[in-house]
Design an enzyme around this catalytic site. Structure first.
Site: not given
Length: 267
Positions: A45, A125, A34, A205, A36
């Site tokens: 973001d 994402d 992942d 996470d 972030d």
């Protein structure tokens, strides 16, 4: 029942016993990250909000988010920044100050030195622009074979725009991205090219990392960050007697991850 193992030096012998069948230096491993709160220690973001007037968003915009529709929300945030004269250069300067998670610089350096043993991908994402800026600024872009994230680009008017990564039918995931689908399609493509992996190590996470973790097999390893949503969700599954199939190792620093990978490839 799933056992969450917390990594430290005293557990090295335990790891050799539990994962001994996977310690084959000649085999290749897939690392899935992942981004972030995993590679970087913040949410990219929300970090961009530092560019907004007074470093905050209007209440109406902030409250416009609807669960499962984060990408659409970020599109409105980027439009707001553009409307307030925030340019690409300012955004790039801001994003490249985002801190890496503790130990991550050393971990990515280690992976880069051992690319003959590790394939490495990001499934995130965030968006292509942010991840590209951050990785290239730190000279880590060559560590990763592929990055799967929401496509972003600057319009002719200088506004950053973002789109959903793909369409899917998974009811457990946000509208724009099912990480399980991404992982499965990547593995299928690799298999068509004659590439298979001795073990998949999934490092994340968030709640949206649970879906791909549930896809992992018994010889694979999920590495949830300690104290974050993924660890809590995996623990809850174990309590509900519906544990994940793979092994679970919890990390608090990327140094913990590197210690495991060093064991994994040790002759």
């Amino acid at each position: 029942m799933t056992t969450l193992v917390y990594i430290n030096n005293s557990l090295f012998f335990c790891l050799f016993v539990c994962f001994g069948n996977c310690f084959l230096a000649a085999m290749k491993f897939l690392l899935v990250f992942d981004f972030d709160h995993t590679i970087v220690d913040e949410n990219s973001d929300t970090w961009i909000v530092k560019c907004a007037p007074e470093k905050k968003l209007p209440n109406g915009l902030r409250n416009s988010y609807q669960p499962g529709h984060w990408t659409e929300y970020m599109g409105r945030v980027f439009a707001y920044l553009g409307d307030n004269g925030v340019k690409e250069d300012e955004m790039k300067r801001t994003m490249t100050t985002i801190p890496f998670t503790t130990g991550m610089v050393d971990l990515l350096g280690f992976i880069g030195e051992n690319k003959d043993l590790f394939d490495c991908i990001i499934v995130s994402d965030s968006n292509t622009v942010f991840i590209d800026w951050i990785l290239k600024a730190a000279d880590f872009h060559k560590v990763f074979d592929e990055v799967f994230t929401n496509p972003a680009a600057f319009s002719s008017a200088g506004y950053l725009t973002v789109q959903n990564f793909h369409a899917h039918h998974c009811v457990k995931c946000p509208k724009n991205l099912c990480k399980r689908k991404v992982l499965k399609e990547f593995l299928d493509k690799q298999l068509e090219q004659g590439v298979s992996y001795a073990q998949i190590v999934y490092i994340g996470d968030g709640g949206n990392d649970l879906c791909p973790v549930m896809f992992l097999k018994k010889d694979d390893v999920a590495m949830p960050r300690q104290g974050y949503t993924l660890e809590k969700k995996i623990s809850q599954l174990a309590q509900d007697l519906s544990p994940v199939e793979c092994s679970v190792l919890v990390w608090s620093s990327a140094t913990d991850i590197m210690s495991y990978l060093k064991l994994l490839i040790k002759e």
